[in-house]
Design an enzyme around this catalytic site. Sequence first.
Site, short mmCIF file in Angstrom:
data_model
loop_
_atom_site.label_atom_id
_atom_site.label_comp_id
_atom_site.label_asym_id
_atom_site.label_seq_id
_atom_site.Cartn_x
_atom_site.Cartn_y
_atom_site.Cartn_z
N ARG A 302 0.84 -1.19 0.00
CA ARG A 302 0.00 0.00 0.00
C ARG A 302 0.87 1.24 0.00
O ARG A 302 1.91 1.28 0.66
CB ARG A 302 -0.90 -0.01 1.23
CG ARG A 302 -1.86 1.14 1.36
CD ARG A 302 -2.84 0.91 2.51
NE ARG A 302 -2.44 -0.15 3.40
CZ ARG A 302 -1.70 0.03 4.49
NH1 ARG A 302 -1.26 1.24 4.78
NH2 ARG A 302 -1.39 -0.98 5.28
N SER A 390 -8.46 -0.06 -0.03
CA SER A 390 -9.25 -0.44 1.14
C SER A 390 -9.95 0.79 1.73
O SER A 390 -10.63 1.51 1.02
CB SER A 390 -8.36 -1.13 2.17
OG SER A 390 -9.12 -1.70 3.21
N HIS A 391 -9.75 1.05 3.02
CA HIS A 391 -10.43 2.16 3.69
C HIS A 391 -9.53 3.39 3.81
O HIS A 391 -9.91 4.36 4.48
CB HIS A 391 -10.85 1.73 5.10
CG HIS A 391 -9.68 1.36 5.97
ND1 HIS A 391 -9.02 0.16 5.84
CD2 HIS A 391 -9.02 2.03 6.95
CE1 HIS A 391 -8.04 0.10 6.72
NE2 HIS A 391 -8.01 1.22 7.40
N LYS A 400 -3.94 -6.44 -2.29
CA LYS A 400 -4.14 -7.54 -1.36
C LYS A 400 -3.93 -8.83 -2.15
O LYS A 400 -4.48 -8.97 -3.24
CB LYS A 400 -5.54 -7.49 -0.74
CG LYS A 400 -5.76 -6.27 0.16
CD LYS A 400 -7.14 -6.27 0.78
CE LYS A 400 -7.32 -5.05 1.70
NZ LYS A 400 -8.67 -5.00 2.32
N ASP A 524 -16.83 -0.65 3.89
CA ASP A 524 -15.64 0.15 3.62
C ASP A 524 -15.38 0.22 2.12
O ASP A 524 -16.17 -0.27 1.32
CB ASP A 524 -14.43 -0.39 4.39
CG ASP A 524 -13.88 -1.68 3.80
OD1 ASP A 524 -14.65 -2.41 3.15
OD2 ASP A 524 -12.68 -1.95 3.99
N ASP A 526 -13.52 -1.23 -0.06
CA ASP A 526 -13.41 -2.40 -0.94
C ASP A 526 -14.34 -3.53 -0.53
O ASP A 526 -14.27 -4.62 -1.10
CB ASP A 526 -11.97 -2.89 -1.03
CG ASP A 526 -11.45 -3.46 0.29
OD1 ASP A 526 -11.86 -2.97 1.35
OD2 ASP A 526 -10.62 -4.39 0.26
N ASP A 528 -14.78 -5.40 2.33
CA ASP A 528 -14.45 -6.53 3.19
C ASP A 528 -14.60 -6.22 4.67
O ASP A 528 -14.28 -7.04 5.52
CB ASP A 528 -13.04 -7.07 2.90
CG ASP A 528 -11.94 -6.03 3.14
OD1 ASP A 528 -12.25 -4.92 3.61
OD2 ASP A 528 -10.77 -6.35 2.85
N ARG A 529 -15.12 -5.00 4.98
CA ARG A 529 -15.35 -4.63 6.39
C ARG A 529 -16.78 -4.13 6.54
O ARG A 529 -17.27 -3.36 5.72
CB ARG A 529 -14.36 -3.55 6.83
CG ARG A 529 -12.94 -4.05 6.87
CD ARG A 529 -11.94 -2.95 7.06
NE ARG A 529 -12.28 -2.11 8.20
CZ ARG A 529 -11.54 -1.10 8.61
NH1 ARG A 529 -10.44 -0.79 7.96
NH2 ARG A 529 -11.89 -0.38 9.65
N HIS A 611 -13.60 -6.93 9.78
CA HIS A 611 -13.32 -8.13 8.99
C HIS A 611 -13.94 -9.34 9.71
O HIS A 611 -13.58 -9.62 10.86
CB HIS A 611 -11.81 -8.35 8.84
CG HIS A 611 -11.12 -7.32 8.02
ND1 HIS A 611 -11.09 -7.35 6.64
CD2 HIS A 611 -10.42 -6.22 8.38
CE1 HIS A 611 -10.41 -6.32 6.18
NE2 HIS A 611 -9.99 -5.62 7.22
#
Length: 747
Positions: A302, A390-391, A400, A524, A526, A528-529, A611
């Site tokens: 990242r 992501s966030h 990822k 979030d 992407d 996944d949260r 997650h």
Amino acid sequence: MILIVVSGLAAAIWINDYQKQSALTKFNQQQTEKLAIAASGMTDMLQDWQQRFADMAAVNAEDPVAYGWPEASLACVLAAIPSAPTTDACIPVSFGTINSLRQAEKQGMSDFAVMQPNTPQAHILLTKRLEASRFLVLTLQTTELENKLRERYLSIGSGSLALQQGAQNWLTLFQQGDNTVQDSSPIYTQTLSGAYWRLAFWPADRVAKSAAWPALIILIIIVCILCWLVATRFSTLRPKKQVQTGARPRPVEYVENEVNIDHTPTPTAIRVATPKVSKTESVDRVRPVDIKPVIFKTYDIRGIVGTQLSEPIMRVLGLAIGTEAQHQEQTRIIVGRDGRLSSESFSDALIEGLLASGCDVTDIGAVPTPLVYFASQHMRTHCGVVVTGSHNPQGYNGLKIVINDKTLSGEAIQGIYQRIQQSRLYSGEGQLRQADVIGSYIEQVKQVVPLSRPLKVGVDCGNGIAGKVVPKLLTALGCDVHELFCNVDGHFPNHHPNPAQPQNMQDISKLVRDKHLDIGLAFDGDGDRLGVVNGEGEIIWPDRLLMLFASDILQRHKGSTIVYDVKSTGLLEQVITKAGGKAMMCPSGHSLIRAEMLKHDAKLAGELSGHIFFADNWYGFDDALFAACRLLALIADDPQRRGATEIFAAQPQRFNTPEILIDLDTAECRRFMTQFTQNAQFDGAEVITIDGVRVNFDKGWGLVRASNTVPGLTLRFEAETEEDLEQIKQQFIQQMLQVKPNLSLNF
């Protein structure tokens, strides 16, 4: 002749742009030099304040203006440090005031700080210790100070300059210039000694390219057409021959390998390509690129777009990831991307690198991260890469990575960097395919999680990529869906797509209350949260979701292990044990939790950030979309027909805080945590050091750890009563200030 003219014109334009860029770089360097002068001037001003305040006696508190403090608004003497915030003292006392008094008690005088910033009550607080344990406090108005700073020190012609105060995040007190360039980290910061302040500078972004480029491009196209016509004419005068090119292969239609939920494959229509790899770990045609080691994080890759990540860097990362996959005897990789502005071009470059390593790639396009994990299982590739920030803030992006069904983290992530540094990369030609898996995903979720009755559901996707799938999925389940910010927009114009922060949950809370919905879901960037609010708009933190999910799963899987992270509620262990399960606490981080889950064959795992992993009837990866559907099914199937509010109210509860972030650079974080772990004393308490320092008391617990996703410390506290919670906070504040007295701990 035409080519010579075009080349000359291109060179002239390039030289012109290069000169402009050089001029801009020189200008930014000059601005940075000005900042050093400004920082020196502000330091002198602060030192003057310190000296004047040190010379000020208690008797001057009656008339600070006459003593020479025209900006002063109030001064008085406190006989002792208040034990809690109060308005009954001679000045309003907040936690920040208490911290300053404690600092003054230890070192004679506290650092300067703005209390209640960006409010009409904002003031600068000065505190020093007197004899007999008394304290002289002085508050200064900020308006005249702001004018003085703008006039004398914060003068800038371009870019953006800010005076910031360190608290839970860097808070801008005063700002000048173009704040639109503040999307990324500042290139210059200067901490001001004696205060919780720093100067931060963002330069002008870039130079505008020459307007002549479009005309040049048109001219080049015309020349290419003329050359093609000439070549075609001459080709008729000589025998034809077949030409084989080494161009990037065109996508071919991909036929899915249909796999049942029990992982038993049906007869397949997929063609498994044989590796097209030269197993010599070198690629001579890789152009050197400057890859910063800082982008290789604990859980993923990242960095900041433009400065730390670019298309050439993504191509080399693709080469390295493809090489590592083949090193583990895997040759097929799923690639997906989120909705960030840079993700499509980054995905193209990544795919180019994967193909050049010899791997076959299936591009599933713009989808939430869990759909890449799903596709890697559904199509049995066992490998997947997601281009996603992501966030993180808008200016970030990253990768990822899953290889051989394992999410890369820690040493495995560093191994990718080492491959690149040592040029241990394969060379080959892979096959590119394209597939749409959204329909297959929705159908499989419907089979696994049918809803027994329809629910009214609010959905806030924060303009992230989850908005492409979530409304379709919930509608397919029969829900009445009320959407918020489900259009994918990489600018994130409404709020940051991170449901772990309470301020980002305000919109969904209001929607649920206004529309009288059963529940609200937030995702979030992407997908996944997961974030949740009940029917009254109250935030339900993910560790409370885990309590509900664990109780349900353990009814069917007695004795199973449930994994959770160190930031989660202490009630989880009680709930899991009572339900007949094995509770296992592990370090925070989705990839670390996934590894522990696989190691112990756990049926459920999760962490406070949102997650959540299901392995009882799903694939065992973190999937906020599936977790949301499981939650809706539990509510719909409740035998007492209770709503979300009643279901969560029936759970055991304690007083707790959300996750707290104390901004601190990465190197300083490591030093702090080393000293804190060695020196902190919590008598009679259980100290757990698997990830930071978690201290379990009789009536609650507290945690401080170094964040692995952003520079800073993360903290969380929980207790049976508000009084116990405050006592635990104060113990941590005292211990942390002993390690670093100038920490700003406003919680």
